[in-house]
Design a protein around this motif. Structure first.
Motif, short mmCIF file in Angstrom:
data_model
loop_
_atom_site.label_atom_id
_atom_site.label_comp_id
_atom_site.label_asym_id
_atom_site.label_seq_id
_atom_site.Cartn_x
_atom_site.Cartn_y
_atom_site.Cartn_z
N VAL A 9 0.73 -1.01 0.04
CA VAL A 9 -0.01 -0.04 -0.01
C VAL A 9 0.99 1.24 0.04
O VAL A 9 1.76 1.39 0.92
CB VAL A 9 -0.92 0.06 1.24
CG1 VAL A 9 -1.68 1.18 1.06
CG2 VAL A 9 -1.70 -1.20 1.16
N ALA A 10 0.80 2.08 -1.04
CA ALA A 10 1.67 3.39 -1.10
C ALA A 10 1.04 4.33 -0.30
O ALA A 10 -0.20 4.64 -0.40
CB ALA A 10 1.51 3.72 -2.52
N VAL A 11 1.86 5.03 0.72
CA VAL A 11 1.35 6.04 1.71
C VAL A 11 1.71 7.30 0.78
O VAL A 11 2.52 7.88 0.59
CB VAL A 11 2.17 5.79 2.96
CG1 VAL A 11 1.65 7.12 3.89
CG2 VAL A 11 1.98 4.46 3.69
N PRO A 12 0.35 8.23 0.53
CA PRO A 12 0.51 9.52 -0.12
C PRO A 12 1.07 10.53 0.96
O PRO A 12 1.18 10.40 2.21
CB PRO A 12 -0.74 9.63 -0.57
CG PRO A 12 -1.70 8.96 0.40
CD PRO A 12 -0.86 7.85 0.81
N GLN A 13 1.58 11.45 0.19
CA GLN A 13 2.16 12.65 1.18
C GLN A 13 1.01 13.14 2.00
O GLN A 13 0.05 13.43 1.56
CB GLN A 13 2.54 13.85 -0.08
CG GLN A 13 3.56 14.48 0.59
CD GLN A 13 5.09 14.07 0.82
OE1 GLN A 13 5.34 12.91 0.00
NE2 GLN A 13 6.01 14.59 1.75
N GLY A 14 1.46 13.66 3.14
CA GLY A 14 0.67 14.29 4.02
C GLY A 14 -0.41 13.23 4.90
O GLY A 14 -1.09 13.49 6.04
N VAL A 15 0.12 11.86 4.75
CA VAL A 15 -0.48 10.79 5.56
C VAL A 15 0.34 10.21 6.49
O VAL A 15 1.67 9.79 6.11
CB VAL A 15 -1.47 9.56 4.76
CG1 VAL A 15 -1.92 8.59 5.53
CG2 VAL A 15 -2.18 10.28 3.62
N GLU A 16 0.13 10.38 7.79
CA GLU A 16 0.98 9.69 8.87
C GLU A 16 0.44 8.15 9.27
O GLU A 16 -0.89 8.07 9.60
CB GLU A 16 1.01 10.46 10.27
CG GLU A 16 1.63 11.53 9.68
CD GLU A 16 1.51 12.95 11.12
OE1 GLU A 16 1.29 12.44 12.21
OE2 GLU A 16 1.45 14.09 10.93
N ILE A 17 1.21 7.41 9.52
CA ILE A 17 0.78 5.99 9.97
C ILE A 17 1.64 5.53 11.12
O ILE A 17 2.80 5.84 11.40
CB ILE A 17 0.95 4.80 8.81
CG1 ILE A 17 0.13 5.38 7.64
CG2 ILE A 17 0.77 3.71 9.23
CD1 ILE A 17 0.02 4.34 6.47
N ALA A 18 0.83 5.29 12.27
CA ALA A 18 1.34 4.59 13.16
C ALA A 18 1.04 3.22 13.66
O ALA A 18 0.00 2.99 13.62
CB ALA A 18 0.86 5.44 14.53
N ILE A 19 1.94 2.23 13.72
CA ILE A 19 1.78 0.96 13.95
C ILE A 19 2.28 0.43 15.24
O ILE A 19 3.49 0.79 15.48
CB ILE A 19 2.56 0.06 12.61
CG1 ILE A 19 2.09 0.61 11.33
CG2 ILE A 19 2.13 -1.32 12.92
CD1 ILE A 19 2.81 -0.08 10.25
N THR A 20 1.29 -0.24 16.14
CA THR A 20 1.67 -0.78 17.14
C THR A 20 1.34 -2.12 17.33
O THR A 20 0.70 -2.60 15.98
CB THR A 20 0.86 0.09 18.30
OG1 THR A 20 -0.42 -0.25 18.22
CG2 THR A 20 1.18 1.31 18.49
N ALA A 21 1.43 -2.99 18.25
CA ALA A 21 1.24 -4.54 18.46
C ALA A 21 -0.39 -4.83 18.22
O ALA A 21 -0.92 -5.60 17.73
CB ALA A 21 1.50 -5.18 19.50
#
Length: 177
Positions: A9-21
């Motif tokens: 999945v490509a993450v576009p500019q201006g989108v923040e992703i936080a991955i936790t367990a």
């Protein structure tokens, strides 16, 4: 491995992703969404691309990698572009009016019907017979559109009621004497 799950999945500019367990959180211009992760799928963020790898070689883990990929892709799309459903009213005297987070419908009942919109969903009425439902969460937009349509679904003889803009209603022939 799932064909859908293999695609990053490509993450576009201006989108923040936080991955936790426990969960994946996506924040963008149109809002923030979060979803719990599945124990059979490992999510990795590598240089602006999200990859979904099954933990083991079972069929369930393989299927869940594709499902998680599709759900997260919809979250990324929702916070960057958004989703919308268009409904149309068909019938003499049928009209809709948006007032803030409420949708007022006059659809042939003896009383007006007021539908309250949940948080994160916006409703617009470009004309009296058109309803636009917008939001970042694809599932919520579709659910609200289905609930509005269910208030007065199209009937099979004249086609009167609330329908999706792209919906084709097949009309029945009336009874012959």
């Amino acid at each position: 491995m799932s064909r859908v799950g293999k695609m990053p999945v490509a993450v576009p500019q201006g989108v923040e992703i936080a991955i936790t367990a426990e969960q994946i959180s996506v924040k963008g211009a149109l809002g923030a969404l979060s979803r719990p992760t599945h124990k059979l799928v490992t999510v990795k963020n590598e240089g602006g691309k999200l990859t979904f790898v099954p933990v083991n070689d079972t069929a369930e883990a393989d299927a869940m990698s594709g499902t998680m990929r599709a759900l997260v892709a919809n979250m990324v799309n929702g916070v960057s572009k958004g989703f919308e459903k268009k409904l149309t009213l068909v019938g003499v005297g049928y009209r809709a009016q948006a007032q803030g987070q409420k949708l007022n419908l006059q659809i042939g009942f003896s009383h007006p019907v007021v539908k309250e919109m949940p948080a994160g969903i916006k409703v617009e009425t470009p004309s009296q017979t058109e309803i636009l439902i917008k939001g970042a969460d694809r599932q919520a937009v579709g659910q609200v559109a289905a609930e509005v349509r269910a208030i007065r679904p199209p009937e099979p003889y004249k086609g009167k009621g609330i329908r999706y803009a792209d919906e084709k209603v097949s009309l029945k022939e009336t009874k012959k004497k």
